[in-house]
Every structure is written in C-alpha cells, then in structure tokens.
Design an enzyme around this catalytic site. Structure first.
Site, PDB file in Angstrom:
ATOM      1  N   SER A  48       0.810  -1.215   0.000  1.00 28.30           N
ATOM      2  CA  SER A  48       0.000   0.000   0.000  1.00 28.30           C
ATOM      3  C   SER A  48       0.846   1.268   0.000  1.00 28.30           C
ATOM      4  O   SER A  48       0.348   2.353  -0.316  1.00 28.30           O
ATOM      5  CB  SER A  48      -0.942   0.020   1.208  1.00 28.30           C
ATOM      6  OG  SER A  48      -1.956  -0.954   1.074  1.00 28.30           O
ATOM      7  N   CYS A 250      -9.750  -1.920   3.184  1.00 30.39           N
ATOM      8  CA  CYS A 250      -9.002  -0.753   2.738  1.00 30.39           C
ATOM      9  C   CYS A 250      -9.296  -0.436   1.267  1.00 30.39           C
ATOM     10  O   CYS A 250     -10.392   0.004   0.953  1.00 30.39           O
ATOM     11  CB  CYS A 250      -7.511  -0.947   3.000  1.00 30.39           C
ATOM     12  SG  CYS A 250      -6.591   0.616   3.078  1.00 30.39           S
ATOM     13  N   ASN A 292      -4.001   2.556   6.970  1.00 28.83           N
ATOM     14  CA  ASN A 292      -3.010   2.974   5.977  1.00 28.83           C
ATOM     15  C   ASN A 292      -3.728   3.270   4.673  1.00 28.83           C
ATOM     16  O   ASN A 292      -3.853   2.396   3.817  1.00 28.83           O
ATOM     17  CB  ASN A 292      -1.938   1.895   5.776  1.00 28.83           C
ATOM     18  CG  ASN A 292      -0.949   2.286   4.695  1.00 28.83           C
ATOM     19  OD1 ASN A 292      -0.884   3.439   4.277  1.00 28.83           O
ATOM     20  ND2 ASN A 292      -0.180   1.317   4.221  1.00 28.83           N
ATOM     21  N   GLY A 294      -4.947   6.721   1.795  1.00 30.16           N
ATOM     22  CA  GLY A 294      -4.967   8.120   1.442  1.00 30.16           C
ATOM     23  C   GLY A 294      -6.246   8.555   0.760  1.00 30.16           C
ATOM     24  O   GLY A 294      -6.390   9.725   0.392  1.00 30.16           O
ATOM     25  N   PHE A 295      -7.183   7.600   0.576  1.00 28.10           N
ATOM     26  CA  PHE A 295      -8.456   7.884  -0.075  1.00 28.10           C
ATOM     27  C   PHE A 295      -9.584   7.367   0.809  1.00 28.10           C
ATOM     28  O   PHE A 295      -9.366   6.511   1.672  1.00 28.10           O
ATOM     29  CB  PHE A 295      -8.516   7.228  -1.453  1.00 28.10           C
ATOM     30  CG  PHE A 295      -7.484   7.757  -2.410  1.00 28.10           C
ATOM     31  CD1 PHE A 295      -7.799   8.763  -3.305  1.00 28.10           C
ATOM     32  CD2 PHE A 295      -6.189   7.265  -2.404  1.00 28.10           C
ATOM     33  CE1 PHE A 295      -6.855   9.271  -4.175  1.00 28.10           C
ATOM     34  CE2 PHE A 295      -5.222   7.766  -3.260  1.00 28.10           C
ATOM     35  CZ  PHE A 295      -5.557   8.767  -4.152  1.00 28.10           C
ATOM     36  N   HIS A 329      -7.543  -1.690   8.927  1.00 26.34           N
ATOM     37  CA  HIS A 329      -6.910  -3.004   8.758  1.00 26.34           C
ATOM     38  C   HIS A 329      -7.201  -3.905   9.963  1.00 26.34           C
ATOM     39  O   HIS A 329      -6.579  -3.766  11.012  1.00 26.34           O
ATOM     40  CB  HIS A 329      -5.406  -2.843   8.572  1.00 26.34           C
ATOM     41  CG  HIS A 329      -5.023  -2.449   7.193  1.00 26.34           C
ATOM     42  ND1 HIS A 329      -4.646  -3.362   6.231  1.00 26.34           N
ATOM     43  CD2 HIS A 329      -4.982  -1.236   6.587  1.00 26.34           C
ATOM     44  CE1 HIS A 329      -4.376  -2.736   5.103  1.00 26.34           C
ATOM     45  NE2 HIS A 329      -4.582  -1.444   5.288  1.00 26.34           N
ATOM     46  N   GLU A 331      -6.471  -7.016  10.391  1.00 23.83           N
ATOM     47  CA  GLU A 331      -5.483  -8.070  10.648  1.00 23.83           C
ATOM     48  C   GLU A 331      -4.502  -7.701  11.746  1.00 23.83           C
ATOM     49  O   GLU A 331      -3.786  -8.574  12.267  1.00 23.83           O
ATOM     50  CB  GLU A 331      -4.727  -8.429   9.367  1.00 23.83           C
ATOM     51  CG  GLU A 331      -3.737  -7.412   8.875  1.00 23.83           C
ATOM     52  CD  GLU A 331      -4.367  -6.267   8.112  1.00 23.83           C
ATOM     53  OE1 GLU A 331      -3.621  -5.366   7.688  1.00 23.83           O
ATOM     54  OE2 GLU A 331      -5.606  -6.256   7.927  1.00 23.83           O
TER      55      GLU A 331
END
Length: 359
Positions: A48, A250, A292, A294-295, A329, A331
């Site tokens: 990512s 994500c 994590n 950016g959109f 996330h 996980e």
C-alpha cells in the site's frame, strides 16, 4: 555506507536537512507519515506504500531490530524512509535493500507541514536541493484527478503492479478467493487462522474467472493508489455483487463503494498508524484501529455506513446485502486486535454459504 549530508525537498520547495543512513542515490514519491511506534518492517514492505516516501512520526525507529517473519511481502515498497533517529541495524537493513533513508530530519515539522498543507510529492537523497526539487516536481501524481489535469505526469495504477502474477492457495476449509491488488501477507495468514482456505488471485481477474473457483466468499484486499483509476477491478466487484458474500479491506472497501455507485476522494494527508479511533455506528462502541490509506468513500445510497472515524467523520465501513467492508486493517499487523473478529465473520459467511448450497 558512511553517514553523509542529505535532504528531503517537498514539491513546494521546502527543504528538510538530515543525514543519509540508507542506500546511495535519490528517491521520490508522495510524502506521507505514520503515527505507529512499532511495526516498521511491516510498514515498509506493505504494498500500500508503493510510490510513497514514508515518514515515521515516532522519534526512534528500529528499537527491536528486524524480524523477517513479519514482512508483509518479499520486497520493500516504500520509495524512501524518513526518520528522526534510527537504530544502526535497521538502517543497515534498509541500505542492504537499496532503500534511500534519512535520519536527523525534523519529523515533527515535516508532519505538521503535511497535516497543514496536505500530501505533497517529494524527493530525498544526497543530491543538491535544487536537483531534488526538480525531481519532486517531475514525480507522477498518485490521485486520478491530478493525472487527468496533468497527463504528462500520469502513471499506471500501482495496484496492478503490486498484485500477484499467478494464483496460489494457502490453508484448508471453505474457499475464500482473495482478489489481490497489493494485499498484505498478514491478511492471508488471518484468513487461514480463521479456518478457511485462501485462494489468492491477481486483481486483474474478472468476475467469471473468480466464480469458476466456486468460492464460499470473496475478499477484495488492500493495495496502493487511487481506486478511481481501477476501472477493471471495479467492474469485477460490480459483477460479483449478489453472487457471493463479498468482503473488502481498505482499497477493497473503496472498490466495493465504487461498485455500489458511491464516490471516493483523496484525504488531505491520509490515515496511517495503529491508533485511529473508529465508532461502530448505532452504538457507543469504539475500536482502536490500524490504518493505511490516502483515499476514502463518500456516504450515499446503496450501503449502510457501519463504521465512522472519530478523527474526521469519514466512512470506515459499509454494510449491505451480502456485503461487509472495512476501511481500516483488521489483521492488526501491527496494531490493536479490536477488529480481528472480522475474519470470523468471513469464516461464518463461508459456513452459512455451504449450508445453504447443500440444502
């Protein structure tokens, strides 16, 4: 290599001076930062972060060495690494892998600059600041609207470069097809631990190819870049709607949103770290999450917003008929374990699908 003077230069011309502790040369990408204080080896190997230069807000990086078992992929994906202070073993590990890395950067000032003025392209290395500035300005944009406005600075979707070339299978049990667009290995591991078989396939596959594997569920994984640039994967997800239980993490969450007719947009500086509070809608429950991205997805008709960021109110999850997605996330590699039950939901959906098919 020896320590030498180096700089990071933002596209607006701002110069941050530091010392080179990684590989020689120059690197460029979109400047971003993470607030996590652990998991640095997972971060730099997370696909990512493709085409990005990662700044660690934590003042000391490399405290506990490098554990190769924790890597999220077989290579480093960050274009460069920026730190206030780095342990020698960590710096040596980055240098051995050809990663341009700086320390003694005023990361507090850099993070504040990105928070105030938004994400910017940058370049870093031992070249003169003027050369680094020119390199930053020549760096391709990540977001699709700016690529359209400046086609000379467009680039292919990084997610299609980060996905696997050939499918592979891990584990036993009900089959979950994981559409890979730069998926972290820890997501695959969590699926297997939940009692399902993970079949990881390239993100370029269409819906019919995915359904030929007769999955009990499909998970669209994480990955880099602007989801609006991924017309093919969006169509694949759209064609899967209503035909199999569908999950997303994500980037996968964003692609499901686009497939449902929602819109995505670029965040000013993104959400990256292991300490982001998210509220479960309709309740007082708050999850501390690892993020994590950016959109983000704009809310709208087509799906219920299941989770909301307490930092900025953005959508952190969607729920619909046969659809469950999370922007963060679950996980937890690294990060808090609050959202780990997401994988149990996938396993339960698989079991329910098998019972329904057999009845």
């Amino acid at each position: 290599m020896g320590i030498v003077d180096a700089s990071l230069v933002l596209e607006d011309g701002t110069v941050f001076s530091g010392l080179s502790v990684g590989a020689a040369g120059v690197a460029a990408g979109e400047a971003c930062f993470t607030t996590a204080s652990a998991g640095y080896e997972q971060a730099v190997t997370d696909p990512s972060y493709a085409r990005q230069v990662l700044t660690f807000a934590s003042p000391l990086v490399g405290n506990y060495g490098v554990d190769e078992r924790l890597l999220e992929s077989s290579r480093v994906w960050t274009e460069g690494v920026v730190m206030r202070r780095a342990r020698p073993a960590w710096s040596a590990w980055l240098a051995q892998r050809g990663v341009v890395a700086l320390e003694e950067i005023d990361t507090r000032a850099l993070v504040r600059r990105l928070r105030d003025d938004g994400a910017m392209r940058c370049a870093l290395g031992t070249a003169a600041p003027e050369e680094l500035h020119a390199r930053a300005l020549a760096q391709p944009h990540i977001d699709w609207p700016r690529m359209l406005a400046e086609p000379e600075l467009a680039s292919p979707p990084p997610a299609l470069e980060a996905c696997v070339a050939e499918p592979y299978t891990v584990g036993t049990g009900p089959r979950v097809v994981l559409l890979d667009l730069g998926c972290k290995q820890s997501i695959v591991h969590r699926l297997v631990e939940s009692g399902v078989q993970a079949v990881v396939v390239p993100g370029t596959w269409d819906a019919e190819a995915v359904l030929e594997l007769e999955p009990s569920a499909v998970l669209v994984g994480n990955g880099p870049g602007d989801p609006a640039q991924l017309d093919g994967p969006v169509q694949t997800v759209r064609d899967l709607l209503g035909r199999t239980p569908l999950f997303g993490i994500c980037l996968g969450h964003q692609l499901v949103g686009l497939a449902l007719g929602l819109r995505t947009f670029k965040l000013p500086f993104g959400h990256r770290g292991a300490n982001h509070p998210v509220r479960v809608t309709g309740s007082r429950r708050v999850l501390v999450t690892a993020q994590n991205h950016g959109f983000a997805v704009e809310p709208g008709d087509g799906a219920v917003v299941s989770h909301v960021s307490l930092n900025d109110g953005t959508v952190e999850g969607l729920q619909g008929d046969g659809i469950t997605t999370l922007q963060f996330h679950p996980e937890a590699a690294p990060g808090p374990h609050d959202a780990l039950p997401f994988f149990d939901r996938i396993a339960e959906a698989c079991r329910s699908a098998r019972i329904y098919a057999a009845s």
